[in-house]
Design a protein around this motif. Structure first.
Motif, short mmCIF file in Angstrom:
data_model
loop_
_atom_site.label_atom_id
_atom_site.label_comp_id
_atom_site.label_asym_id
_atom_site.label_seq_id
_atom_site.Cartn_x
_atom_site.Cartn_y
_atom_site.Cartn_z
N VAL A 121 0.90 -1.27 -0.01
CA VAL A 121 0.10 -0.07 -0.01
C VAL A 121 1.08 1.25 0.14
N SER A 122 2.09 1.25 0.76
CA SER A 122 2.89 2.25 0.92
C SER A 122 4.15 2.09 1.47
N LEU A 123 5.05 2.90 1.31
CA LEU A 123 6.34 2.57 2.20
C LEU A 123 6.48 3.69 2.98
N GLU A 124 7.29 3.57 4.14
CA GLU A 124 7.37 4.54 5.29
C GLU A 124 8.38 5.44 4.99
N HIS A 125 8.23 6.56 5.30
CA HIS A 125 9.39 7.76 4.93
C HIS A 125 10.19 7.78 6.50
N LYS A 126 11.24 7.11 6.35
CA LYS A 126 12.02 6.99 7.83
C LYS A 126 13.10 8.07 8.08
#
Length: 599
Positions: free
Chosen positions: A252-257
């Motif tokens: 669904v999405s990638l986390e911005h870390k």
């Protein structure tokens, strides 16, 4: 960013003289993994990690992984090719069973490979680390059909694995998960739900991803007792072993870390995805702990590995950077390594790194004893020690990862704060390690809530007694060891006092014990680290290498005199109880002692 130099000489000394690797190599099944063979293998591995993997570290941080419009995840340039080289070289299979294509080497050797790879590129190393956890879960609980279908290609690295535990409303409280698993007539299950924070949940480095997913079957008990574990592959597998149609799992999405940008941390959605039960229903927590315990020691090593890379960079900078003039120096300026405070920061890093490495390898050696020693009593005692040391290694190791990378940046001053130098990346990357695979507070709770009570406390007190045996040996080793022996004695007294308090209090007031668990674990980390350094100093003194003996003695003495005293200083915090922690309500914690007066 300086070039990574694998510390093979330090590792070889640790294996041979500090953690007793030659005895491990005599255990059944490890006869082919003698010390000479292992050191030669690790030299080759170090060369691969330094020359092939390490150059991707900066690139991975700046590029990051990307989610394409169609839902596919693309890793930074070069990652796919480097991973293929890693698979071709067979580094991931070294410590895994020969039955499924592994090298059959001890876990201790595999841990060193993890250190080397993580120092080279932490974000890259997470994919093999998670795969290993999934492999170990299958080895313990999978039936023969699942093992034959999945393990050979997972062990080779051709397929990768994940651990799907966390959900938006179920983080550390795994029992609150809501993902459903509905049985089908063909024996498979329909998996529906959403998982978050899934490391390498999708990527382009391997053709297949094997997700291990925790879910709840219809009518299952509430909480952790009703959790089951399923294999949910990215692609279904045909009868001939080839990959078939895409399973209904979507990124669904990638986390911005903050860091580890190259590692894709995915939100995964499962919609009637086909899954296969591992073991029996409602055994998910047992299977999860196999994955987690394997990963926790590996995460502790991340603290060591990234701190090692940061230390090497700060040492190089301290030798090159000239500023001011040291006392007694000639010329117009001195390298900053000549100033006492810089020396203090460098030696603090160096001593902690050595202590951490010895402690991690000791834990791994007991893992090997717990699985391969022919004596059941030895296996049982080794398993107890693994249970004690693992939360210490994970928590203390990652806390130090944060502290030592920060020290490394401090040495580099304003240049360290500039992203282009790479020092800041080490600080950003390692920060997550104290959080995932069970936060360090959970590790401390595990130590006092589960591990101290084994055999009514006898297990942990026996370990303290074993450590204290070294005091006599140190007192007889010569005057240069005198301060080490004296300080260890004082600190072991404080540790014993805190341990007895925890054993008494935990039975009647568990909240009080939990309130002191984090400083208590820190006491254990400092004491076991000092104990390992003292062992190393004694071992080095017995060799014919005067330079080695001197360096190990200085590290042990510096640690005992300047770092270890902090342990007894934590005794008050460890035994203070819970009264003051709960003495202020949320309103008071906000700094508002009384309602505002309006004028």
């Amino acid at each position: 960013m300086s070039q990574y130099q694998p510390p093979i000489a330090d590792i070889a000394f640790a294996l041979e003289h500090v953690v007793g690797y030659p005895d491990l190599a005599k255990l059944p099944g490890f006869e082919h993994a003698d010390l000479e063979t292992v050191v030669e293998l690790l030299e080759q591995c170090g060369e691969f990690m330094a020359e092939v993997v390490a150059p991707t570290n900066r690139r991975g941080d700046t590029e990051g992984s990307r989610l394409l419009p169609g839902g596919a995840v693309v890793t930074p340039s070069g990652f796919k090719e480097v991973y293929q080289q890693y698979v071709d070289a067979g580094w991931g299979s070294v410590p895994l069973p020969e039955e499924y294509g592994g090298g059959g080497f001890p876990r201790t050797v595999g841990l060193v490979i993890q250190e080397l790879m993580t120092s080279a590129n932490m974000a890259f190393s997470l994919c093999p680390l998670l795969t290993q956890g999934a492999i170990e879960a299958l080895l313990h609980y999978g039936d023969d059909a699942l093992k034959q279908r999945y393990l050979p290609k997972m062990i080779s690295g051709e397929w990768t694995g994940t651990m799907n535990l966390t959900e938006p409303a179920a983080g550390s409280d795994v029992g609150a998960l809501t993902t459903r698993a509905v049985p089908r007539a063909d024996g498979s299950y329909a998996i529906t739900g959403q998982k978050i924070f899934i490391t390498y949940g999708d990527h382009d480095m391997a053709d297949q991803i094997v997700h291990l997913v925790l879910a709840r079957t219809p009518g299952a008990p509430e909480g952790t007792r009703g959790i089951s574990c399923f294999i949910v592959p990215k692609f279904l597998i045909n009868d001939d072993g080839s990959l078939g149609e895409r399973n209904t799992v979507q990124t669904v999405s990638l986390e911005h870390k903050m860091g580890i940008h190259a590692s894709p941390t995915c939100v995964l959605s499962y919609e009637d995805a086909t899954g296969y039960l591992i073991g029996e229903e409602n055994l998910g927590m047992r299977i999860m702990f196999v994955m987690m315990n394997s990963a926790r020691l590996g995460v502790g090593v991340q603290g060591l590995a990234v701190a090692e890379r940061a230390y090497q960079q700060s040492l190089a900078y301290a030798q090159e950077r000239r500023q001011g003039r040291a006392i007694g120096a000639s010329g117009t300026s001195s390298a900053i390594i000549e100033f006492p405070d810089v020396r203090r920061m460098l030696l603090t890093q160096r001593a902690h790194l050595a202590a951490m490495r010895y402690l991690m390898l000791l834990d791994a050696s007991y893992v090997d004893k717990s699985t391969h020693d022919p004596d059941p009593a030895v296996r049982a005692r080794a398993a107890e020690i693994v249970g004690l040391l693992t939360p210490i290694c994970k928590s203390f190791g990652t806390d130090l990862g944060n502290e030592l990378t920060s020290l490394a940046l401090q040495i580099q001053g304003g240049m360290g704060f500039i992203e282009e130098t790479g020092a800041a990346q080490h600080v950003r990357d390692i920060r997550i390690a104290a959080i995932y695979e069970g936060t360090n507070g959970i590790q401390a709770a595990d130590l006092v809530g589960r591990k101290l009570g084994i055999r009514g406390g006898a297990s942990v007190l026996e370990f303290i007694a074993t450590m204290r045996e070294l005091e006599t040996e140190l007192s007889q080793a010569g005057p240069e060891f005198g301060s080490i022996a004296a300080e260890l004695g004082r600190q072991f007294d404080a540790l014993e006092e805190a341990t007895h308090w925890m054993l008494r209090t935990g039975a009647t007031d568990p909240n009080a014990a939990l309130s002191g668990s984090t400083p208590f674990l820190r006491m254990w980390g400092l004491c076991t680290g000092a104990w390992m350094l003292a062992r190393a100093a004694l071992a080095a003194a017995a060799t014919n290498d005067a330079a080695l003996a001197q360096s190990q003695l200085v590290l042990a003495r510096f640690y005992a005199e300047q770092l270890l005293p902090a342990s007894a200083g934590l005794l008050g915090a460890a035994t203070a109880g819970s009264h003051d922690l709960f003495g202020l309500d949320a309103h008071q914690l906000a700094g508002v002692a009384s309602p505002r007066i309006r004028i």
